[in-house]
Motif scaffolding. Structure first.
Motif, PDB file in Angstrom:
ATOM      1  N   GLY B 128       0.918  -1.196   0.093  1.00 23.72           N
ATOM      2  CA  GLY B 128       0.272  -0.247  -0.003  1.00 23.72           C
ATOM      3  C   GLY B 128       0.930   1.431   0.036  1.00 23.72           C
ATOM      4  O   GLY B 128       0.570   2.175  -0.677  1.00 23.72           O
ATOM      5  N   SER B 129       1.527   1.453   0.427  1.00 21.72           N
ATOM      6  CA  SER B 129       2.595   2.259   0.758  1.00 21.72           C
ATOM      7  C   SER B 129       3.430   2.390  -0.883  1.00 21.72           C
ATOM      8  O   SER B 129       3.787   3.397  -1.417  1.00 21.72           O
ATOM      9  N   ALA B 131       2.634   1.541  -3.095  1.00 22.00           N
ATOM     10  CA  ALA B 131       1.472   1.894  -4.370  1.00 22.00           C
ATOM     11  C   ALA B 131       1.550   3.108  -4.332  1.00 22.00           C
ATOM     12  O   ALA B 131       0.750   4.290  -5.189  1.00 22.00           O
ATOM     13  N   GLY B 132       1.052   4.186  -3.244  1.00 26.15           N
ATOM     14  CA  GLY B 132       0.415   5.706  -2.942  1.00 26.15           C
ATOM     15  C   GLY B 132       1.623   6.326  -2.255  1.00 26.15           C
ATOM     16  O   GLY B 132       1.438   7.326  -3.142  1.00 26.15           O
ATOM     17  N   TYR B 133       2.257   5.806  -2.184  1.00 23.53           N
ATOM     18  CA  TYR B 133       4.311   7.099  -2.606  1.00 23.53           C
ATOM     19  C   TYR B 133       4.600   7.082  -4.011  1.00 23.53           C
ATOM     20  O   TYR B 133       4.435   7.966  -4.097  1.00 23.53           O
ATOM     21  N   ASP B 139       2.866   1.811  -8.872  1.00 20.71           N
ATOM     22  CA  ASP B 139       0.883   2.452  -8.534  1.00 20.71           C
ATOM     23  C   ASP B 139      -0.047   0.874  -9.766  1.00 20.71           C
ATOM     24  O   ASP B 139      -0.797  -0.082  -8.449  1.00 20.71           O
ATOM     25  N   SER B 143      -2.385  -2.236  -7.571  1.00 16.99           N
ATOM     26  CA  SER B 143      -3.605  -1.773  -8.691  1.00 16.99           C
ATOM     27  C   SER B 143      -4.186  -3.397  -9.255  1.00 16.99           C
ATOM     28  O   SER B 143      -4.893  -3.380  -8.915  1.00 16.99           O
ATOM     29  N   THR B 186      -4.705  -3.233   2.246  1.00 13.11           N
ATOM     30  CA  THR B 186      -3.937  -3.058   0.565  1.00 13.11           C
ATOM     31  C   THR B 186      -4.004  -1.420   0.121  1.00 13.11           C
ATOM     32  O   THR B 186      -4.011  -0.371   0.370  1.00 13.11           O
ATOM     33  N   ARG B 187      -5.803  -1.312  -0.034  1.00  7.41           N
ATOM     34  CA  ARG B 187      -6.566  -0.379  -0.823  1.00  7.41           C
ATOM     35  C   ARG B 187      -6.780   0.702  -0.187  1.00  7.41           C
ATOM     36  O   ARG B 187      -6.347   1.667  -0.151  1.00  7.41           O
ATOM     37  N   ARG B 190      -3.297   2.095   0.748  1.00  9.35           N
ATOM     38  CA  ARG B 190      -2.626   3.292  -0.857  1.00  9.35           C
ATOM     39  C   ARG B 190      -3.946   4.055  -0.689  1.00  9.35           C
ATOM     40  O   ARG B 190      -2.790   5.414  -1.063  1.00  9.35           O
ATOM     41  N   SER B 191      -4.846   4.182  -0.004  1.00  9.69           N
ATOM     42  CA  SER B 191      -5.827   5.515  -0.389  1.00  9.69           C
ATOM     43  C   SER B 191      -5.682   6.764   1.038  1.00  9.69           C
ATOM     44  O   SER B 191      -4.811   7.601   0.181  1.00  9.69           O
ATOM     45  N   LEU B 194      -1.585   7.989   0.115  1.00 15.01           N
ATOM     46  CA  LEU B 194      -2.230   8.962  -0.790  1.00 15.01           C
ATOM     47  C   LEU B 194      -2.354  10.502  -0.799  1.00 15.01           C
ATOM     48  O   LEU B 194      -1.803  11.312  -1.105  1.00 15.01           O
TER      49      LEU B 194
END
Lengths: 309, 308
Positions: B128-129, B131-133, B139, B143, B186-187, B190-191, B194
């Protein structure tokens, strides 16, 4: 709109490839002898049988080639052949009506009960109906649904004789009522909570004040403006819930002896019938993806602010 | 968004308050915990969870309360008998004391619940980190991978994978459960990342020359982990249910193992004659899941500012 649908369908392709790949890899490529797995773990495999199985399932080929064979077969509507030499597509054809009846009934119960309870809770926020809905949903989430199903079967079927204990002999809707209710317990609490949160949020929105200021009646504001807009995330959740619902049919159809797709998976698992499990799982994934596409297309109908393009 | 994230700063207390989630308790937010500790909605499920964890850790201390407490000392002459003195739950089909079996069943169910949740949490925070960062290609890959696993009806996927395993141990069942439960957390992670990565202090840290790893570990993750951490307890409840479902249909743990799912599975054929065989494991299972879910609800309400 047309380009949005096209793009969504194109996006589905990698997901579908990925899911079938994972299922296929899981059944055929994980540790363990695939020939033995295909023949069933308790069978003694003679060299001739082993050779025949290898030949039939292309087991001599590299894994990716095997997957390609399966995929092209799938695109031609060929789901493979199960261990009893019946085409998996025939099993699917025989059992899908049962699952569709169960799923549609469950979905209706989920939508009506979930939205109704959530709406009620939001309009009476902080008071008894609200607390009852919130407390009740925690309670329902806390008790595993297959246990509820068993208890319902014992109490309503075996002890009280109010409903059929199992099987589909009494036809639709009677045979499906208790199973659908038990399966709906998976979704109702979440949908009720989401509806409640969504309605509460929209009650304070500017467009509601505008509608009230225009002189619309309270009920018209609540139904046409608040409820309609609040349903957008709920509809989306009904779509994603279908995944849980289809999973749930495995246990529920198994417990209530309804010969649907879930029941076939339940049985095939116990008989270690790989091809049937893979075939039906693939179908379930496909249905899940298509329904979610339709759900996304419904957004624009419900909320005029959302434009799909 | 900034104001919404500020109360989330002390990330440690939620982690420390959730049983099983290991995490250094750096700074404890006294106010929220004190408020929580006075609510029956919080301490009742917490007490049950602690009791069940103790039961899982030292089952022999609880199993011997009424009788001999040995789940393996069975005699077929008692097969399926109802409650008698020394055996408050009666006997199972093999003539073993049901009470001590149910007590010993806590270990596998809770063990799988906690292990799977820990695995899921680690994967969710890491992926998650990332993908988000980092966004971009990272990402997109993560995703789409999440979409693949979201696309599965979970139970079907777990059945398919478990069916191919020859050994069904706590570890293998936990791994499979984790394989299919990571995308949800994870989702959320991620958000949350973000939302955090654009905040001023992150930009400030970057301008001061901190590398991506340092920014993630010191600034972004501690502030973004809250929405995921508060879901830990609910996840444990969900995993225990999933394990019981899998074992119940015969692809999870199997017979020599003592677990509530195994007991429910073997009760399938006999429950019309001996409802106790189904009732008592089901009661303990429901109590465990309910406590974890209620505790999680309470933690989420208290610590997740977005839900207030």
């Amino acid at each position: 709109m047309a380009s949005y649908v096209l793009r969504r369908i194109l996006l589905m392709i990698p997901v579908l490839l990925g899911t079938t790949f994972v299922i296929y890899a899981a059944v055929y490529a994980l540790p363990g002898d695939p020939v033995q797995a295909l023949a069933g773990p308790d069978h003694v495999v003679t060299p001739a049988t082993a050779a025949a199985i290898k030949e039939h399932y292309h087991l001599g080929d590299p894994f990716l080639v095997q997957y390609w064979h399966y995929l092209t077969g799938l695109l031609h509507g060929d789901f493979g052949i199960d261990l009893a030499n019946t085409p998996v597509s025939a099993i699917i054809a025989a059992s899908w009506p049962v699952t569709v009846k169960l799923a549609v009934m469950t979905w209706i119960i989920e939508a009506v009960a979930g939205v109704g309870l959530g709406y009620l809770a939001a309009l009476r926020a902080g008071r008894l109906p609200d607390l009852a809905v919130l407390g009740g949903s925690s309670l329902v989430l806390g008790v595993p649904y297959f246990i509820t199903a068993y208890v319902a079967q014992i109490v309503l079927g075996v002890k009280l004789h109010w409903f059929p204990v199992s099987g589909t002999d009494d036809g639709w809707p009677l045979s499906y009522l208790v199973p659908a209710l038990c399966l709906a317990l998976l979704g109702v609490p979440e949908i009720a909570r989401l509806t409640r949160a969504s309605v509460l949020e929209n009650l304070g929105a500017d467009f509601v004040d505008t509608a009230t200021a225009k002189g619309l009646s309270r009920s018209r504001v609540l139904v046409r403006h608040v409820l309609r807009t609040s349903l957008v995330p709920v509809v989306s959740m009904l779509g994603t819930n279908l995944g849980y619902l289809l999973s749930g049919t495995i246990l529920i159809e198994g417990i209530f002896n309804l010969p649907g797709l879930g029941f076939q998976v339940f049985q095939s698992v116990q008989q270690h019938d790989g091809p049937t499990v893979v075939g039906i799982s693939t179908l379930l994934v496909l249905v899940f993806l298509l329904v979610n596409l339709v759900v996304d297309l419904l957004y624009g109908v419900l909320d005029p602010r959302i434009r799909l393009d | 968004m900034t104001s919404a994230l500020q109360p989330a700063t002390p990330a440690a207390p939620a982690v420390a308050a959730v049983p099983g989630a290991a995490g250094p308790s750096r700074r404890v937010e006294r106010g929220t915990l004190h408020r929580l500790a006075r609510r029956p909605r919080f301490f009742l499920p917490l007490a049950v969870v602690v009791l069940l964890c103790a039961m899982a850790a030292v089952p022999s201390a609880f199993a011997g309360w009424f009788g001999h407490g040995d789940p393996h000392r069975c005699s077929l002459e008692h097969s399926g008998q109802g409650p008698t003195s020394g055996h408050p739950f009666g006997f199972d089909v093999q003539g073993c004391d049901l009470y001590s079996n149910v007590v010993h069943g806590a270990r596998d169910s809770l063990g799988i619940g906690l292990l799977t949740t820990a695995l899921t949490l680690v994967v969710a925070v890491v992926l998650g980190s990332l993908a988000g960062y980092f966004g971009g290609v990272t990402d997109m890959v993560i995703s789409r991978l999440m979409d693949v696993f979201f696309g599965f009806p979970m139970l079907v996927g777990m059945i398919v994978v478990l069916e191919t395993f020859s050994v069904h141990s706590i570890l293998s069942v936990s791994l499979v459960l984790a394989l299919f439960s990571w995308p949800v957390l994870t989702r959320i992670m991620r958000s949350s990342v973000l939302a955090t990565r654009g905040l001023d202090y992150v930009t400030a840290a970057r301008e001061l020359g901190a590398g991506p790893l340092r920014i993630l570990l010191r600034h972004v993750i501690p502030n973004a982990i809250m929405p995921v951490a508060v879901l830990t307890s609910i996840t444990v409840g969900g995993v225990i249910t999933a394990e019981a479902s899998l074992t119940f249909i015969g692809v999870g743990l199997s017979a020599p193992a003592i677990s509530w799912g195994v007991q429910l599975n073997s009760a399938q054929q006999y429950f019309t004659v001996h409802p106790g065989l189904l009732l008592f494991p089901a009661l303990f299972l429901s109590l465990a899941v309910l406590s974890f879910v209620l505790l999680g609800d309470c933690l989420r309400d208290a610590f997740d500012p977005r839900l207030r």
